[in-house]
Design a protein around this motif. Structure first.
Motif, PDB file in Angstrom:
ATOM      1  N   HIS A 160      14.314 -27.983  18.096  1.00  0.00           N
ATOM      2  CA  HIS A 160      14.920 -27.028  17.180  1.00  0.00           C
ATOM      3  C   HIS A 160      13.897 -26.614  16.130  1.00  0.00           C
ATOM      4  O   HIS A 160      12.901 -27.313  15.879  1.00  0.00           O
ATOM      5  CB  HIS A 160      16.133 -27.651  16.480  1.00  0.00           C
ATOM      6  CG  HIS A 160      15.751 -28.636  15.414  1.00  0.00           C
ATOM      7  ND1 HIS A 160      15.461 -29.951  15.687  1.00  0.00           N
ATOM      8  CD2 HIS A 160      15.584 -28.475  14.058  1.00  0.00           C
ATOM      9  CE1 HIS A 160      15.140 -30.578  14.568  1.00  0.00           C
ATOM     10  NE2 HIS A 160      15.202 -29.715  13.569  1.00  0.00           N
ATOM     11  N   VAL A 161      14.150 -25.463  15.503  1.00  0.00           N
ATOM     12  CA  VAL A 161      13.379 -25.006  14.349  1.00  0.00           C
ATOM     13  C   VAL A 161      14.356 -24.413  13.336  1.00  0.00           C
ATOM     14  O   VAL A 161      15.409 -23.891  13.708  1.00  0.00           O
ATOM     15  CB  VAL A 161      12.323 -23.934  14.720  1.00  0.00           C
ATOM     16  CG1 VAL A 161      11.315 -24.476  15.727  1.00  0.00           C
ATOM     17  CG2 VAL A 161      12.978 -22.676  15.270  1.00  0.00           C
ATOM     18  N   ASP A 162      14.030 -24.528  12.066  1.00  0.00           N
ATOM     19  CA  ASP A 162      14.799 -23.819  11.057  1.00  0.00           C
ATOM     20  C   ASP A 162      14.616 -22.320  11.261  1.00  0.00           C
ATOM     21  O   ASP A 162      13.561 -21.873  11.746  1.00  0.00           O
ATOM     22  CB  ASP A 162      14.333 -24.223   9.663  1.00  0.00           C
ATOM     23  CG  ASP A 162      14.886 -25.567   9.224  1.00  0.00           C
ATOM     24  OD1 ASP A 162      15.439 -26.291  10.096  1.00  0.00           O
ATOM     25  OD2 ASP A 162      14.749 -25.904   8.036  1.00  0.00           O
ATOM     26  N   LYS A 163      15.590 -21.549  10.869  1.00  0.00           N
ATOM     27  CA  LYS A 163      15.603 -20.122  11.174  1.00  0.00           C
ATOM     28  C   LYS A 163      14.339 -19.402  10.723  1.00  0.00           C
ATOM     29  O   LYS A 163      13.792 -18.576  11.451  1.00  0.00           O
ATOM     30  CB  LYS A 163      16.830 -19.456  10.536  1.00  0.00           C
ATOM     31  CG  LYS A 163      16.989 -17.985  10.915  1.00  0.00           C
ATOM     32  CD  LYS A 163      18.282 -17.416  10.421  1.00  0.00           C
ATOM     33  CE  LYS A 163      18.408 -15.939  10.763  1.00  0.00           C
ATOM     34  NZ  LYS A 163      18.304 -15.679  12.209  1.00  0.00           N
ATOM     35  N   GLN A 164      13.852 -19.738   9.533  1.00  0.00           N
ATOM     36  CA  GLN A 164      12.680 -19.027   9.023  1.00  0.00           C
ATOM     37  C   GLN A 164      11.398 -19.379   9.785  1.00  0.00           C
ATOM     38  O   GLN A 164      10.368 -18.721   9.612  1.00  0.00           O
ATOM     39  CB  GLN A 164      12.488 -19.278   7.525  1.00  0.00           C
ATOM     40  CG  GLN A 164      12.115 -20.699   7.140  1.00  0.00           C
ATOM     41  CD  GLN A 164      13.335 -21.544   6.827  1.00  0.00           C
ATOM     42  OE1 GLN A 164      14.386 -21.387   7.442  1.00  0.00           O
ATOM     43  NE2 GLN A 164      13.193 -22.450   5.854  1.00  0.00           N
ATOM     44  N   GLU A 177      11.214 -19.473  13.201  1.00  0.00           N
ATOM     45  CA  GLU A 177      11.368 -19.043  14.595  1.00  0.00           C
ATOM     46  C   GLU A 177      10.063 -18.498  15.174  1.00  0.00           C
ATOM     47  O   GLU A 177       9.834 -18.555  16.378  1.00  0.00           O
ATOM     48  CB  GLU A 177      12.480 -18.011  14.700  1.00  0.00           C
ATOM     49  CG  GLU A 177      13.873 -18.614  14.488  1.00  0.00           C
ATOM     50  CD  GLU A 177      14.983 -17.577  14.505  1.00  0.00           C
ATOM     51  OE1 GLU A 177      14.651 -16.359  14.452  1.00  0.00           O
ATOM     52  OE2 GLU A 177      16.161 -17.969  14.594  1.00  0.00           O
ATOM     53  N   TYR A 186       6.724 -30.735   8.964  1.00  0.00           N
ATOM     54  CA  TYR A 186       7.500 -30.990   7.760  1.00  0.00           C
ATOM     55  C   TYR A 186       6.985 -30.065   6.664  1.00  0.00           C
ATOM     56  O   TYR A 186       5.770 -29.938   6.474  1.00  0.00           O
ATOM     57  CB  TYR A 186       7.336 -32.434   7.290  1.00  0.00           C
ATOM     58  CG  TYR A 186       8.133 -33.463   8.051  1.00  0.00           C
ATOM     59  CD1 TYR A 186       9.358 -33.921   7.564  1.00  0.00           C
ATOM     60  CD2 TYR A 186       7.658 -34.002   9.240  1.00  0.00           C
ATOM     61  CE1 TYR A 186      10.088 -34.885   8.238  1.00  0.00           C
ATOM     62  CE2 TYR A 186       8.383 -34.965   9.936  1.00  0.00           C
ATOM     63  CZ  TYR A 186       9.598 -35.407   9.426  1.00  0.00           C
ATOM     64  OH  TYR A 186      10.322 -36.356  10.101  1.00  0.00           O
ATOM     65  N   LYS A 239      10.974 -31.602   4.259  1.00  0.00           N
ATOM     66  CA  LYS A 239      12.018 -31.371   5.246  1.00  0.00           C
ATOM     67  C   LYS A 239      11.401 -31.082   6.616  1.00  0.00           C
ATOM     68  O   LYS A 239      10.431 -30.331   6.717  1.00  0.00           O
ATOM     69  CB  LYS A 239      12.888 -30.182   4.831  1.00  0.00           C
ATOM     70  CG  LYS A 239      13.995 -29.844   5.810  1.00  0.00           C
ATOM     71  CD  LYS A 239      14.739 -28.579   5.387  1.00  0.00           C
ATOM     72  CE  LYS A 239      15.823 -28.217   6.400  1.00  0.00           C
ATOM     73  NZ  LYS A 239      16.502 -26.937   6.045  1.00  0.00           N
ATOM     74  N   VAL A 266      11.132 -29.034   9.602  1.00  0.00           N
ATOM     75  CA  VAL A 266      11.535 -27.654   9.880  1.00  0.00           C
ATOM     76  C   VAL A 266      11.244 -27.232  11.318  1.00  0.00           C
ATOM     77  O   VAL A 266      11.748 -26.216  11.791  1.00  0.00           O
ATOM     78  CB  VAL A 266      10.866 -26.677   8.892  1.00  0.00           C
ATOM     79  CG1 VAL A 266      11.362 -26.924   7.475  1.00  0.00           C
ATOM     80  CG2 VAL A 266       9.336 -26.777   8.954  1.00  0.00           C
TER      81      VAL A 266
END
Length: 433
Positions: A35-39, A41, A65, A69, A71
């Motif tokens: 997974h990746v955080d939306k920002q 992508e 990180y 966090k 990411v």
């Protein structure tokens, strides 16, 4: 220049033939997980593109990180392409010299506890070491590859590598390769054994590096990294493959610096008495030329803190995020840990390298970076990388089993990912301001 131009023409023809030949082979699908955080992508797109372009021929994992966090946590491809065994979330792999960063952290922890200082003489903790002109060697010189022990003359067998007392005697009797402290030269294998010897003498419990890391860092923090892999975990280890000639040509066509690096290293290796050639001959049972003995499970059991650590991008990134969070060493120790001690031409590699405390430092090289801004960490053979960037509160780790020709900042798969990360955070910083 004529030689270089002719070589590039030849490489270009070979690359075109390789591209034509590849059409006759089935291209395997590239399963991607994580997974990746939306920002972030853009980073996932770069990870997928590495597989789409054929730059990742086997498998890889990449973790980021940012500001404490996680990411990005991605994995994909195959742990063993020949058997179609997919790279899974818990797949682990040999990280080669990126192990040195983990070993460096073990020493930093002893420093943090006040049990060791970087400017201590090694003989303070290991009196027998001081023979044959080694009496002035400091802990920092060992960690910065300045001890003059890049290779040893006595052949180190697999049995020797499992006997720390035998290894101690070998290093005690070894004469320095050059006057200690006068120059730096990459201690590719010996670094791991020397650090292990130091830890055994400084640690009150006299543990080796593998046990020390496991009990004081890995287990308390649930880190899936091993220096000395338990036999029951062997089934998770990816099979590493050496780059073919066509793989290397493809890399060189993407970045001429890989070609220049290969020429430079080849010249050094051709000199029979060069430090590099001596290093590659001993131990002769750890090889990636012609054969790849790093796939030998027996070697995975060894406590070798230079190049036999086994983990993945997640475990490496997690380890150094905990360092940035102040949960393994104190902030003041981190500041000492993350500054270069020496920055000059390496006698073994023939390259200018900044080193200190067991880490390698690479200039950030981004538009808004200052000369004193570094990636801190350690590259590993075949493209492995773990880096942290204090200025941007960032940790990146990349582990692959389809080994690359380039190293460090010359690994196109890693650089594409790293650039994507910085494109995101720099754009985010610009928008925030």
């Amino acid at each position: 220049m004529g030689f270089v131009r002719t070589a590039f023409v030849g490489l270009g023809l070979a690359f075109l033939l390789n591209q034509l030949a590849s059409r006759f082979y089935t291209v395997l699908p590239s399963p991607i997980g994580g997974h990746v955080d939306k920002q972030f992508e853009l980073v996932e797109a770069a990870f997928r593109k590495n597989f789409h372009d054929g730059w990742e021929r086997d498998g890889a994992s990449f973790v980021v990180y940012h500001k404490g966090k996680k990411v990005v946590d991605l994995w994909g491809g195959y742990a063993d392409t020949a058997s179609l065994r997919k790279w899974k979330e818990d797949t682990i792999s040999v990280v080669f010299s990126s192990t040195k960063a983990v070993a460096a952290l073990c020493v930093a922890l002893l420093v943090d506890r006040g049990q060791l200082k970087y400017d201590d003489l090694v003989t303070k903790h290991w009196p027998e070491f001081g023979k044959h002109g080694k009496e002035n060697v400091t802990v920092q010189w060992v960690m910065s590859h300045m001890a003059g022990l890049a290779y040893v003359d006595e052949a180190i067998s697999e049995e020797d590598a499992l006997d720390h007392k035998r290894l101690a005697r070998i290093f005690e009797e070894q004469k320095p390769n050059w006057p200690p402290g006068t120059a730096t030269g990459y201690h590719a294998f010996t670094y791991g054994w020397l650090v292990d010897q130091l830890i055994r003498r400084v640690d009150p419990q006299k543990r080796g590096i593998g046990q020390f890391f496991r009990e004081d860092i890995a287990q308390p923090n649930n880190i899936d990294f091993h220096i000395g892999l338990p036999k029951e975990e062997q089934y998770r280890v990816a099979r590493t493959t050496i780059p073919s000639i066509t793989d290397s040509i493809s890399e060189m066509m993407s970045d001429y610096r890989v070609f220049m690096l290969l020429v430079s290293v080849t010249k050094v290796l051709m000199l029979s008495d060069s430090p590099m050639s001596r290093i590659m001959k001993n131990p002769n049972w750890l090889q990636t030329f012609g054969v790849n003995t790093y796939n030998n499970p027996d070697h995975h059991r060894m406590e070798q803190g230079a190049n036999l650590g086994i983990g993945n991008a997640r475990s490496l990134a997690q380890t150094f995020q905990l360092v940035l969070d102040g949960k393994i060493i104190k902030k003041e120790t981190l500041l000492q840990f993350s500054k270069p001690f020496i920055n000059e031409i390496d006698l073994v590699m023939g390259l200018t390298m900044a080193k200190g405390q067991g880490l390698v430092f690479e200039p950030l090289g981004r538009k808004h970076a200052e000369k004193t801004d570094y990636f801190c960490g350690h590259p590993g053979y075949g493209g492995q990388n773990v880096n942290f960037d204090l200025k941007n509160n960032l940790v990146l780790a990349y582990v692959n089993n389809g080994l690359k020709t380039g190293m460090g900042g010359l690994v196109r798969t890693y650089i594409r990912l790293r650039d994507a990360v910085y494109d995101v955070i720099e754009q985010d910083s610009y928008n925030t301001n």
